[in-house]
Design a protein around this motif. Structure first.
Motif, short mmCIF file in Angstrom:
data_model
loop_
_atom_site.label_atom_id
_atom_site.label_comp_id
_atom_site.label_asym_id
_atom_site.label_seq_id
_atom_site.Cartn_x
_atom_site.Cartn_y
_atom_site.Cartn_z
N ASP A 386 0.65 -1.20 -0.05
CA ASP A 386 -0.10 0.16 -0.01
C ASP A 386 0.90 1.28 0.08
N ILE A 387 2.04 1.46 0.94
CA ILE A 387 2.54 2.44 0.89
C ILE A 387 3.32 2.76 -0.42
N GLN A 388 3.81 1.69 -1.00
CA GLN A 388 4.57 2.14 -2.36
C GLN A 388 3.38 2.39 -3.49
N GLN A 390 0.92 4.08 -2.69
CA GLN A 390 0.57 5.47 -2.54
C GLN A 390 1.55 6.50 -3.13
N LYS A 391 2.89 6.06 -3.20
CA LYS A 391 3.99 6.86 -3.75
C LYS A 391 3.95 6.83 -5.05
N ARG A 393 1.06 6.63 -6.71
CA ARG A 393 -0.19 7.34 -6.85
C ARG A 393 0.17 9.19 -7.04
N ASP A 394 0.87 9.37 -5.90
CA ASP A 394 1.28 10.83 -5.84
C ASP A 394 2.42 11.13 -6.91
N LYS A 413 10.89 -8.96 4.54
CA LYS A 413 10.13 -9.01 5.87
C LYS A 413 9.06 -10.30 5.98
N GLU B 45 12.40 1.14 8.20
CA GLU B 45 11.52 1.36 8.80
C GLU B 45 11.64 2.13 10.16
N ARG B 48 12.79 5.72 9.58
CA ARG B 48 11.74 6.54 8.95
C ARG B 48 10.63 6.91 9.94
N PRO B 220 0.19 10.56 4.13
CA PRO B 220 -0.07 9.85 3.04
C PRO B 220 1.31 8.74 2.76
N ALA B 221 1.33 7.69 2.22
CA ALA B 221 2.55 6.92 2.06
C ALA B 221 3.39 7.10 3.25
N GLY B 222 2.85 6.49 4.59
CA GLY B 222 3.59 6.20 5.77
C GLY B 222 4.41 7.63 6.18
N GLN B 225 3.53 7.98 10.02
CA GLN B 225 4.04 7.17 10.86
C GLN B 225 5.14 7.46 12.02
N GLU B 229 1.97 4.51 16.86
CA GLU B 229 1.34 3.91 15.75
C GLU B 229 1.82 2.51 15.22
N ARG B 230 3.19 2.58 15.05
CA ARG B 230 3.79 1.45 14.59
C ARG B 230 3.68 0.25 15.76
#
Lengths: 416, 274
Positions: A386-388, A390-391, A393-394, A413, B45, B48, B220-222, B225, B229-230
């Protein structure tokens, strides 16, 4: 004197015990049932189902534990860990696999025999979804599919023919451009860029998240990159689909229902909402594919807690709830998703409702269904992807770059 | 005492134990040694999330201090209806974070939100706050300051009330202007309070969660984060309780270290004698 009193007392006690015995003998078995899908809209329907079941099975009493979807799984995990889980409960498909893999569910095969219930009458696809490693660990409770909803008024205004079975991605883009041209605030289509849409659309393009025997991720394959490019182009290149900023916090259903979008890809669970809110003519079609068609299949199922001491009674309840004609018709009448049964009477009752006109598309979509690519670490996997997405998408990354990065992180992972 | 042992001490010890195990909640925990910590510290992660958390802190703590001290100075004067203003500034503290977050989603709305409407008046085209990876965190910080400033202002107000008026009178006689008075009298004399608010708000901002979960869903897109939350996601959605426990302990150590550093530094600027 003293003896007589003692005897009298004894007789009294004996009488009380004797009177109480039948009560004990006929004592009802109470089973608990945890669920999230009733919500506030469908709670009356679930209550009616419970009442009908208890009337037919006077020796069983159902205690409902209704929880909102947001809280449900956290509560359930805590209950299972603490040994206080309900006797039977509802699981969505993704969590079903996690729970089955983690050995928390009872095998329903032997239980069905003991409780003298059968799995006949279920839709085969729906039933199959709830077997794991060859054992039936759940029964489907309801299912839903994703379709293409379209605004007939906007199509007429843009002079575009309505979608039909032969439509592909190209037709969507072309129709979208013409509808977009109608006005600054009118968009061609709304189809979210997210994991669920992604795994289905890559299937429409002949792609997949893993290789056939699920030993390796193939997220950045050429087919998949092409798919994501198509998804992103609709937003960035052609802008027939609104960007996040253009959406401005308006819900996707609202955008369609207020006539600002020509097409919307969403589930048949939106029918009730659109029936109430959309003040224009609308209909549905099986979702167009590219190299082939592929349609979402979502299902919630019912399972039995492995540690429960009342498994047979629970078995009776969940099979009745999911597949009896009585409960199915209650479900159809309430418009609460689609009952997972092959019973003709139930299906006809569902198809007869209006709108949409083309309601049978729900069942036609089943021919092309793809089930969610569920693995044990499903939630974690879908978030990484999902995160990728969205990147991309934007416009922050190219589709290729985004999927390469997703592939890399998944390999690190996720255990396949 | 029993309550402490039962509800605080036992869970703490247990979570430390769990951080050395792999536990999916549904099956018994397996001992894995320092594996969770090794994976955690080596993950991209984590860095980030730390960067995002740092961004939040760097924006939030100074803004909160400035806003609450300003509000307190305002409320410290005597004017008609001061009580009403006190209530108004304190209201956000009492309201729920979920409701507050939803309101802020509207305030920060790209098209219709009042922030961008006002920016439009002065000729600035406002960003799509919560949908933009650079502006999402500042947006969250604004909401947090709005929510928390009332409470800190109350603490500052107490400190301001404690300052002896003779200092100001003497300074005024020596020709000090209001700004000079503020800098040379007020600021040093409220420094213990500033220190207290700084420490507590730092601790709080390491634990920011609800506003992020509701306002941006960590997107958006993390881009928003953050640690808690993690931890929540790993514990309750990814079935990785052990890993989440390790994250919690790491967070605890970080907070402890930062608090100790602040404690050390306070000698340089905090004056305890009024």
């Amino acid at each position: 004197m003293h003896n007589r009193r003692l005897a009298l007392a004894f007789v009294c006690v004996a009488l009380v015990v004797l009177c109480a015995l039948p009560v004990f003998a006929a004592k009802k078995v109470t089973i608990t049932y945890g669920n999230f899908s009733a919500g506030s809209d469908n709670e009356p329907t679930l209550n009616a189902m419970k009442a009908a079941f208890e009337k037919a099975n006077p020796d069983i009493e159902i205690k409902l534990q209704n929880t909102g979807f947001g809280e449900y799984f956290r509560l359930l995990q805590t209950q299972v860990a603490g040994g206080t889980a309900p006797d039977c409960y509802e699981l969505n498909y993704e969590n079903f696999v996690a729970f089955a893999a983690k050995n928390a569910l009872a095998d329903l095969g032997p239980l069905a025999k003991a409780a003298e219930v059968s799995f006949d009458g279920f839709d085969d696809n729906a039933l199959d979804a709830f077997s794991y490693n060859g054992k039936q660990f759940g029964v489907p409770g309801s299912y839903s599919v994703v379709l293409l909803l379209y605004n007939k008024d906007l199509f007429d205004k843009a002079k575009v023919a309505y979608p039909n079975d032969k439509w592909t991605w190209k037709d969507i883009t072309e129709a979208g451009k013409k509808i977009r041209a109608l006005g600054d605030d009118t968009f061609g289509i709304i189809q979210t860029v997210q994991f669920w849409e992604f795994y289905k659309q890559i299937a429409q393009n002949g792609g997949s998240l893993f290789n056939a025997n699920r030993t390796k991720f193939t997220v950045n394959s050429p087919e998949n990159v092409e798919t994501l490019q198509y998804m992103v182009d609709k937003i960035i290149k052609y802008n027939i689909e609104p960007t996040q900023a253009q959406k401005s916090n308006q819900g996707e259903w609202d955008l369609f229902a207020t006539g600002k979008a020509g097409m919307l890809v969403t589930g048949n669970w939106a029918f009730t909402f659109m029936k109430e809110k959309a003040k224009f003519r609308w209909d549905v079609a099986v979702e167009p594919g590219n190299k082939q068609k592929a349609c979402h299949f979502f299902s919630n199922g019912y399972v039995i807690n492995k540690a429960s001491k009342k498994q047979q009674e629970a078995m009776k309840w969940i099979t009745w709830l999911s597949s009896s004609q009585e409960s199915s018709l209650l479900r159809v009448k309430a418009g609460w998703e689609t009952p997972p049964v092959s019973d003709k009477a139930v299906i006809e009752a569902y198809v007869a409702q209006r709108p949409p006109e083309n309601r049978k598309a729900v069942f036609e979509s089943l021919k092309y269904l793809v089930t969610p690519p569920v693995i044990e670490q499903f939630n974690e996997m879908s978030q990484i992807v999902d995160i990728q997405l969205q990147k991309a998408r934007d416009g922050e990354k190219t589709p290729k770059q985004a999927l390469d990065d997703a592939q890399k992180e998944l390999e690190q992972k996720i255990k396949l | 005492m029993l309550g402490f042992v039962l509800f605080s001490f036992t869970p703490i010890v247990r979570s430390l134990y769990l951080s050395f195990t792999s536990w999916d909640i549904l099956q018994p925990a397996k001992w894995v040694g320092i594996e969770n910590y090794r994976v955690l510290l080596g993950s991209e992660e984590l860095w980030r999330v730390m960067r995002n958390t740092a961004e939040y802190i760097v924006l939030y703590v100074p803004l909160l201090l400035a806003a609450s001290l300003a509000i307190a100075s305002l409320l410290n004067r005597d004017f008609r209806g001061v009580g009403v203003y006190k209530v108004l500034f304190f209201l956000p503290v009492l309201s729920s974070w979920v409701a507050g977050s939803l309101i802020w989603r509207w305030i920060l709305n790209h098209k219709y939100g009042i922030v961008n409407v006002f920016l439009g008046y002065i000729g600035i085209k406002g960003p799509a706050w919560l949908d933009n990876k650079y502006w999402a965190m500042p947006g969250v910080v604004m909401a947090s300051v709005w929510k928390d400033a009332g409470f800190s202002a109350l603490i500052f107000l107490g400190a301001l009330r404690g300052i002896n008026h003779e200092y100001y009178e003497a300074a005024a006689m020596d020709g000090a202007r209001p700004w000079d008075q503020f800098r040379h009298i007020t600021l040093p004399l409220v420094s213990p309070t500033t220190f207290f608010v700084a420490v507590t708000s730092l601790i709080n901002s390491f634990q920011v969660f609800t506003q992020v979960a509701v306002m941006t869903e960590a997107g958006p897109a993390g881009a928003t984060q953050v640690m808690v939350e993690r931890i929540y996601k790993y514990a309750f959605q990814f079935f990785k309780m052990g890993y989440a426990s390790a994250m919690s302990w790491l967070l605890f150590i970080i907070i402890l270290v930062f608090t100790l550093i602040q404690w050390r530094l306070q000698k340089r600027w905090v004056h305890y004698d009024g």
